[in-house]
Design a protein around this motif. Structure first.
Motif, PDB file in Angstrom:
ATOM      1  N   LEU A 118       0.819  -1.210   0.000  1.00  0.00           N
ATOM      2  CA  LEU A 118       0.000   0.000   0.000  1.00  0.00           C
ATOM      3  C   LEU A 118       0.854   1.262   0.000  1.00  0.00           C
ATOM      4  CD1 LEU A 118      -2.968  -0.880   2.385  1.00  0.00           C
ATOM      5  CD2 LEU A 118      -2.924  -0.871  -0.109  1.00  0.00           C
ATOM      6  N   ASP A 119       2.046   1.234   0.597  1.00  0.00           N
ATOM      7  CA  ASP A 119       2.886   2.424   0.585  1.00  0.00           C
ATOM      8  C   ASP A 119       3.325   2.788  -0.827  1.00  0.00           C
ATOM      9  OD1 ASP A 119       2.768   3.257   3.182  1.00  0.00           O
ATOM     10  OD2 ASP A 119       4.663   2.352   3.803  1.00  0.00           O
ATOM     11  N   ALA A 120       3.604   1.775  -1.660  1.00  0.00           N
ATOM     12  CA  ALA A 120       3.972   2.059  -3.045  1.00  0.00           C
ATOM     13  C   ALA A 120       2.803   2.707  -3.783  1.00  0.00           C
ATOM     14  CB  ALA A 120       4.407   0.785  -3.748  1.00  0.00           C
ATOM     15  N   LEU A 121       1.589   2.215  -3.547  1.00  0.00           N
ATOM     16  CA  LEU A 121       0.411   2.824  -4.153  1.00  0.00           C
ATOM     17  C   LEU A 121       0.183   4.227  -3.596  1.00  0.00           C
ATOM     18  CD1 LEU A 121      -2.016   2.528  -6.042  1.00  0.00           C
ATOM     19  CD2 LEU A 121      -3.292   1.530  -4.123  1.00  0.00           C
ATOM     20  N   ARG A 122       0.465   4.413  -2.309  1.00  0.00           N
ATOM     21  CA  ARG A 122       0.287   5.725  -1.685  1.00  0.00           C
ATOM     22  C   ARG A 122       1.240   6.752  -2.315  1.00  0.00           C
ATOM     23  NH1 ARG A 122       0.219   3.798   2.988  1.00  0.00           N
ATOM     24  NH2 ARG A 122      -2.039   3.753   3.218  1.00  0.00           N
ATOM     25  N   GLU A 123       2.480   6.363  -2.563  1.00  0.00           N
ATOM     26  CA  GLU A 123       3.419   7.287  -3.196  1.00  0.00           C
ATOM     27  C   GLU A 123       2.974   7.626  -4.615  1.00  0.00           C
ATOM     28  OE1 GLU A 123       8.189   8.127  -3.498  1.00  0.00           O
ATOM     29  OE2 GLU A 123       7.546   6.046  -3.208  1.00  0.00           O
ATOM     30  N   LEU A 124       2.537   6.626  -5.367  1.00  0.00           N
ATOM     31  CA  LEU A 124       2.012   6.859  -6.719  1.00  0.00           C
ATOM     32  C   LEU A 124       0.819   7.812  -6.679  1.00  0.00           C
ATOM     33  CD1 LEU A 124       1.563   6.194  -9.755  1.00  0.00           C
ATOM     34  CD2 LEU A 124       0.286   4.170  -8.994  1.00  0.00           C
ATOM     35  N   THR A 125      -0.095   7.589  -5.744  1.00  0.00           N
ATOM     36  CA  THR A 125      -1.294   8.427  -5.611  1.00  0.00           C
ATOM     37  C   THR A 125      -0.922   9.874  -5.289  1.00  0.00           C
ATOM     38  OG1 THR A 125      -2.623   6.543  -4.873  1.00  0.00           O
ATOM     39  CG2 THR A 125      -3.437   8.741  -4.304  1.00  0.00           C
ATOM     40  N   GLU A 126      -0.027  10.048  -4.329  1.00  0.00           N
ATOM     41  CA  GLU A 126       0.367  11.400  -3.929  1.00  0.00           C
ATOM     42  C   GLU A 126       1.033  12.152  -5.071  1.00  0.00           C
ATOM     43  OE1 GLU A 126       1.182  10.406   0.825  1.00  0.00           O
ATOM     44  OE2 GLU A 126       2.856  10.831  -0.528  1.00  0.00           O
ATOM     45  N   LEU A 127       1.936  11.502  -5.770  1.00  0.00           N
ATOM     46  CA  LEU A 127       2.653  12.173  -6.853  1.00  0.00           C
ATOM     47  C   LEU A 127       1.713  12.529  -7.999  1.00  0.00           C
ATOM     48  CD1 LEU A 127       5.915  10.046  -6.855  1.00  0.00           C
ATOM     49  CD2 LEU A 127       5.762  12.482  -6.350  1.00  0.00           C
ATOM     50  N   THR A 128       0.800  11.610  -8.334  1.00  0.00           N
ATOM     51  CA  THR A 128      -0.140  11.883  -9.415  1.00  0.00           C
ATOM     52  C   THR A 128      -1.062  13.040  -9.049  1.00  0.00           C
ATOM     53  OG1 THR A 128      -0.105   9.536 -10.039  1.00  0.00           O
ATOM     54  CG2 THR A 128      -1.873  10.872 -10.937  1.00  0.00           C
ATOM     55  N   ALA A 129      -1.632  12.978  -7.856  1.00  0.00           N
ATOM     56  CA  ALA A 129      -2.580  14.009  -7.441  1.00  0.00           C
ATOM     57  C   ALA A 129      -1.915  15.377  -7.334  1.00  0.00           C
ATOM     58  CB  ALA A 129      -3.215  13.622  -6.107  1.00  0.00           C
ATOM     59  N   ALA A 130      -0.668  15.412  -6.884  1.00  0.00           N
ATOM     60  CA  ALA A 130       0.007  16.685  -6.659  1.00  0.00           C
ATOM     61  C   ALA A 130       0.554  17.312  -7.931  1.00  0.00           C
ATOM     62  CB  ALA A 130       1.148  16.489  -5.661  1.00  0.00           C
ATOM     63  N   PRO A 181      -6.949  18.895  -4.097  1.00  0.00           N
ATOM     64  CA  PRO A 181      -5.986  19.993  -4.233  1.00  0.00           C
ATOM     65  C   PRO A 181      -4.971  20.093  -3.104  1.00  0.00           C
ATOM     66  CG  PRO A 181      -8.140  20.824  -3.547  1.00  0.00           C
ATOM     67  CD  PRO A 181      -8.331  19.370  -3.870  1.00  0.00           C
ATOM     68  N   ASP A 182      -5.236  19.455  -1.963  1.00  0.00           N
ATOM     69  CA  ASP A 182      -4.345  19.617  -0.816  1.00  0.00           C
ATOM     70  C   ASP A 182      -3.343  18.482  -0.660  1.00  0.00           C
ATOM     71  OD1 ASP A 182      -6.295  17.772  -0.299  1.00  0.00           O
ATOM     72  OD2 ASP A 182      -6.583  18.342   1.816  1.00  0.00           O
ATOM     73  N   VAL A 183      -3.238  17.585  -1.651  1.00  0.00           N
ATOM     74  CA  VAL A 183      -2.340  16.433  -1.538  1.00  0.00           C
ATOM     75  C   VAL A 183      -0.897  16.865  -1.802  1.00  0.00           C
ATOM     76  CG1 VAL A 183      -1.744  14.174  -2.488  1.00  0.00           C
ATOM     77  CG2 VAL A 183      -4.151  14.825  -2.224  1.00  0.00           C
ATOM     78  N   ARG A 184       0.007  16.434  -0.937  1.00  0.00           N
ATOM     79  CA  ARG A 184       1.431  16.706  -1.096  1.00  0.00           C
ATOM     80  C   ARG A 184       2.215  15.403  -0.927  1.00  0.00           C
ATOM     81  NH1 ARG A 184      -0.771  20.300  -2.723  1.00  0.00           N
ATOM     82  NH2 ARG A 184      -0.580  22.549  -2.299  1.00  0.00           N
ATOM     83  N   PRO A 185       3.288  15.221  -1.694  1.00  0.00           N
ATOM     84  CA  PRO A 185       4.118  14.011  -1.537  1.00  0.00           C
ATOM     85  C   PRO A 185       4.736  13.932  -0.143  1.00  0.00           C
ATOM     86  CG  PRO A 185       4.585  15.120  -3.625  1.00  0.00           C
ATOM     87  CD  PRO A 185       3.731  16.056  -2.825  1.00  0.00           C
ATOM     88  N   THR A 186       4.752  12.732   0.426  1.00  0.00           N
ATOM     89  CA  THR A 186       5.300  12.539   1.782  1.00  0.00           C
ATOM     90  C   THR A 186       6.449  11.538   1.816  1.00  0.00           C
ATOM     91  OG1 THR A 186       3.696  10.787   2.306  1.00  0.00           O
ATOM     92  CG2 THR A 186       3.058  13.071   2.815  1.00  0.00           C
ATOM     93  N   PHE A 187       6.937  11.118   0.649  1.00  0.00           N
ATOM     94  CA  PHE A 187       8.038  10.147   0.592  1.00  0.00           C
ATOM     95  C   PHE A 187       9.302  10.824   0.074  1.00  0.00           C
ATOM     96  CE2 PHE A 187       4.229   7.585   0.528  1.00  0.00           C
ATOM     97  CZ  PHE A 187       4.563   6.456   1.262  1.00  0.00           C
ATOM     98  N   PRO A 188      10.468  10.363   0.540  1.00  0.00           N
ATOM     99  CA  PRO A 188      10.680   9.237   1.441  1.00  0.00           C
ATOM    100  C   PRO A 188      10.272   9.569   2.871  1.00  0.00           C
ATOM    101  CG  PRO A 188      12.756  10.329   1.053  1.00  0.00           C
ATOM    102  CD  PRO A 188      11.750  10.992   0.152  1.00  0.00           C
TER     103      PRO A 188
END
Length: 382
Positions: A118-130, A181-188
């Protein structure tokens, strides 16, 4: 060229080829069918993530997409895509980029194979949305048996609309629209490991994330006695860089290199080592130490993978053991850790040299294998 004409030319090489292993699967086909209404896209609008062997990338190009951007975690996937692009006359139709905001900038369509974690999907989601276009459509495809409701929840954290297609040939696609609109990348992400006194940093697809798995922890605790006169060391399959950090921190005069074929692992190791002030460690994306010279290393440390997909196998570990034997100088040592139920000790004797147990607990064994000073004659005496 029709999709079937394209697919017929695709190969898995340099990955394993076998009659029951395919370069194009049902998920690839379903993703491309679901993407068809959005293709052809404008320049730079199509992004492909974790294309296994090139079917998604080259399929999108064949359907009319231009300026396709691609990010693949495994180096063998990049190599297979390049070979397939050359084979099909489609070389130069895409760009390979790291998994970061630049990959997704302005993207209107993102095609991705569903990651296991799920963390890999979460990073993909954050980057796409942002970073993608506000009208972006994200299509995430996978085998039904590997997809969970938790994936929908992760996507909903980044998108206002999430739905699923009907299953076909045991595959399904999740469709996400309307980036929040408020999504920001949180990785690493980084977490302090109190026992090791180390901040472990990890991108979404890195094995074990910010945890230190029990095997790595046992091996790290045993390294004080490893090749005391070593001048050069290699962390082979370095993951998040914990073993490389342990060696470099405890031996300031040791030249340490860390390699992994996973882009997420390499980025994670760099983040871990930078945070520890150990930028002197060289971190390289490399498959089985292909870029390391023969007989150039005094000490190799390795916590090899034992899964390929869902199957427990020994081939991946054996390949790393053989690589270690190649790069070790005569008299050099390989320190490896593995699950007690795996038959690695015999393989280590065969591939590297004399092997003894250096540490063990109820789940894992640490062994040290020494490359012989002279080549051992084969069965034929030569």
């Amino acid at each position: 060229m029709t999709p079937e004409e394209l697919f017929a030319q695709l190969r898995r090489e340099p990955d394993v080829e076998a009659p029951d292993l395919v370069a194009v699967d049902a998920t690839d086909r379903l993703l491309l069918d679901e993407a068809a209404p959005y293709l052809p896209g404008g320049p730079g609008t199509v992004v492909v993530v974790d294309d296994a062997y090139g079917a998604l990338t080259l399929g999108a190009v064949t359907a009319g997409a231009s300026g396709v951007r691609v990010s693949q975690d495994l180096l063998v996937g990049e190599q297979a895509l390049a070979a397939n692009a050359g084979r099909t006359g489609l070389a130069g139709t895409y760009r390979s980029l790291p998994l970061d905001a630049g990959l997704f900038a302005g993207a209107g369509l993102v095609l991705a194979k569903a990651p296991r974690g799920l963390d890999a999907l979460r990073e993909l989601t954050e980057l796409t949305a942002a970073a993608a276009d506000p009208d972006v459509v994200l299509l995430v495809g996978g085998r039904v048996k590997h997809m969970t409701l938790g994936m929908n929840d992760v996507l909903r954290a980044g998108f206002g609309e999430v739905s699923a297609t009907l299953a076909r040939q045991k595959s399904r696609v999740l469709v996400a629209r309307g980036p929040r609109p408020d999504v920001r990348p949180t990785f690493p992400r980084c977490r302090r490991d109190a026992d090791l006194g180390l901040d472990v940093c990890a991108h979404g697809a890195a094995f074990a994330g910010t945890r230190v798995d029990a095997g790595t922890r046992l091996l790290a605790s045993a390294l004080a006695g490893a090749a005391p006169d070593a001048r050069t060391a290699l962390d082979l399959g370095c993951g998040t860089g914990v073993l490389a950090a342990s060696l470099a921190r405890s031996r300031p005069g040791l030249a340490v290199t860390a390699t992994d074929q996973s882009a997420a692992a390499v980025a994670s190791a760099r983040a871990t080592l930078t945070r520890a002030g150990l930028e002197r460690v060289a971190v390289q994306r490399d498959d089985a130490a292909a870029g390391v010279a023969d007989g150039s290393v005094d000490l190799v440390v390795c916590n090899p993978p034992f899964h390929l997909g869902a199957a427990v196998v020994t081939a991946a570990a054996d390949r790393l053991f053989a690589a270690a034997a190649r790069v070790l100088r005569p008299g050099g040592e390989l320190w490896a850790v593995y699950n007690n139920r795996l038959p690695h000790r015999a393989a280590l004797r065969r591939l590297v040299g004399p092997t003894r147990v250096a540490a063990a607990d109820r789940r894992f064994t640490v062994t040290v294998s020494t490359r012989p000073l002279t080549k051992v004659p084969g069965p034929g005496g030569r």
